[in-house]
Design a protein around this motif. Structure first.
Motif, short mmCIF file in Angstrom:
data_model
loop_
_atom_site.label_atom_id
_atom_site.label_comp_id
_atom_site.label_asym_id
_atom_site.label_seq_id
_atom_site.Cartn_x
_atom_site.Cartn_y
_atom_site.Cartn_z
N ASN A 49 23.62 37.31 36.18
CA ASN A 49 25.08 37.26 36.17
C ASN A 49 25.69 38.47 35.43
OD1 ASN A 49 27.52 36.13 36.89
ND2 ASN A 49 27.66 34.89 35.04
N ASN A 73 28.83 37.90 49.46
CA ASN A 73 28.89 36.58 50.10
C ASN A 73 28.40 35.46 49.19
OD1 ASN A 73 29.97 37.42 52.54
ND2 ASN A 73 27.99 37.84 53.44
N HIS A 75 27.41 35.78 45.50
CA HIS A 75 27.72 35.81 44.06
C HIS A 75 28.49 37.10 43.76
CE1 HIS A 75 26.71 34.25 40.02
NE2 HIS A 75 26.88 35.49 39.67
N PRO A 76 29.76 37.18 44.15
CA PRO A 76 30.51 38.43 44.02
C PRO A 76 30.54 38.99 42.59
CG PRO A 76 31.77 36.83 45.27
CD PRO A 76 30.59 36.10 44.70
N THR A 133 36.94 44.04 36.37
CA THR A 133 37.49 43.64 37.66
C THR A 133 37.20 42.17 37.92
OG1 THR A 133 37.12 45.86 38.54
CG2 THR A 133 37.42 44.09 40.15
N ASN A 134 38.25 41.44 38.25
CA ASN A 134 38.10 40.01 38.57
C ASN A 134 37.88 39.90 40.07
OD1 ASN A 134 38.35 37.30 39.11
ND2 ASN A 134 40.05 36.99 37.69
N MET A 135 36.64 39.66 40.46
CA MET A 135 36.29 39.62 41.88
C MET A 135 36.93 38.43 42.59
SD MET A 135 34.67 42.37 42.31
CE MET A 135 33.99 42.20 43.95
N ARG A 136 37.26 37.39 41.87
CA ARG A 136 37.90 36.22 42.51
C ARG A 136 39.30 36.56 43.00
NH1 ARG A 136 35.80 33.49 37.80
NH2 ARG A 136 33.75 32.70 38.30
N LYS A 137 39.96 37.48 42.30
CA LYS A 137 41.32 37.85 42.68
C LYS A 137 41.34 38.83 43.85
CE LYS A 137 43.73 36.99 38.38
NZ LYS A 137 44.60 37.53 37.35
N SER A 139 40.69 39.70 47.43
CA SER A 139 40.47 39.00 48.68
C SER A 139 40.07 40.00 49.74
CB SER A 139 41.76 38.27 49.08
OG SER A 139 41.61 37.75 50.37
#
Length: 161
Positions: A49, A73, A75-76, A133-137, A139
């Protein structure tokens, strides 16, 4: 404050050592693992992680682009492509950015870059941005869509003068 964890991915033992040494010189960053191909990278991203990954493109077993796609796809995590192929405008670079890489750094003199120190500052700057960087944000579409649709068969197209 804890240092940010980075995974280094390159098929060359020598390059993994050089990249690790460059990153380890920055107290805010810590190399938590290395991988010799994309398959190992995908597994280590899940296991370790890390906050960011440096990824070569040309590797055996699974190349960096396929690994990037799998990582995004499954685990960004922010990935910086670090390759002799990632020169600005190269098809692989554009593909990598479309598939989720946050940035790229070109190796100055090919696959085995004895002069990687020339891009040390650039790599460290980009890693400092990547780890935050927040990968969840972010898109990203799963499939690129054309901006303009082609006319359907049977319909005439007109040009405005």
């Amino acid at each position: 404050m804890q240092p940010y964890d980075v995974l280094v991915v390159d098929d060359s033992v020598f390059m993994r050592k050089i990249i690790t040494d460059l990153i380890s010189g920055d107290p805010a960053l810590r190399v938590v693992g290395t991988a010799k191909n994309g398959k190992e990278a995908v597994e280590l991203v899940k296991k370790l992680n890390p906050h960011a990954v440096t990824m070569d493109i040309e590797m055996p077993e699974m190349n960096g682009l396929d690994a990037l796609r799998a990582i995004m796809n499954e685990h960004p995590v922010p990935v910086i492509m670090l390759s002799s192929l990632t020169q600005e405008g190269a098809a692989e670079t554009i593909k990598a950015l479309e598939w989720g890489a946050v940035d790229f750094v070109g190796k100055p003199s090919g696959s085995i870059s004895l002069d990687l120190h020339k891009v040390k500052q650039l790599l460290l700057e980009k890693l400092h941005i990547a780890v935050k960087t927040n990968m969840r944000k972010l898109s990203r579409p799963a499939v690129s869509k054309p901006l303009l649709k082609a006319p359907e068969a049977g319909y005439a197209t007109f040009r405005v003068k």
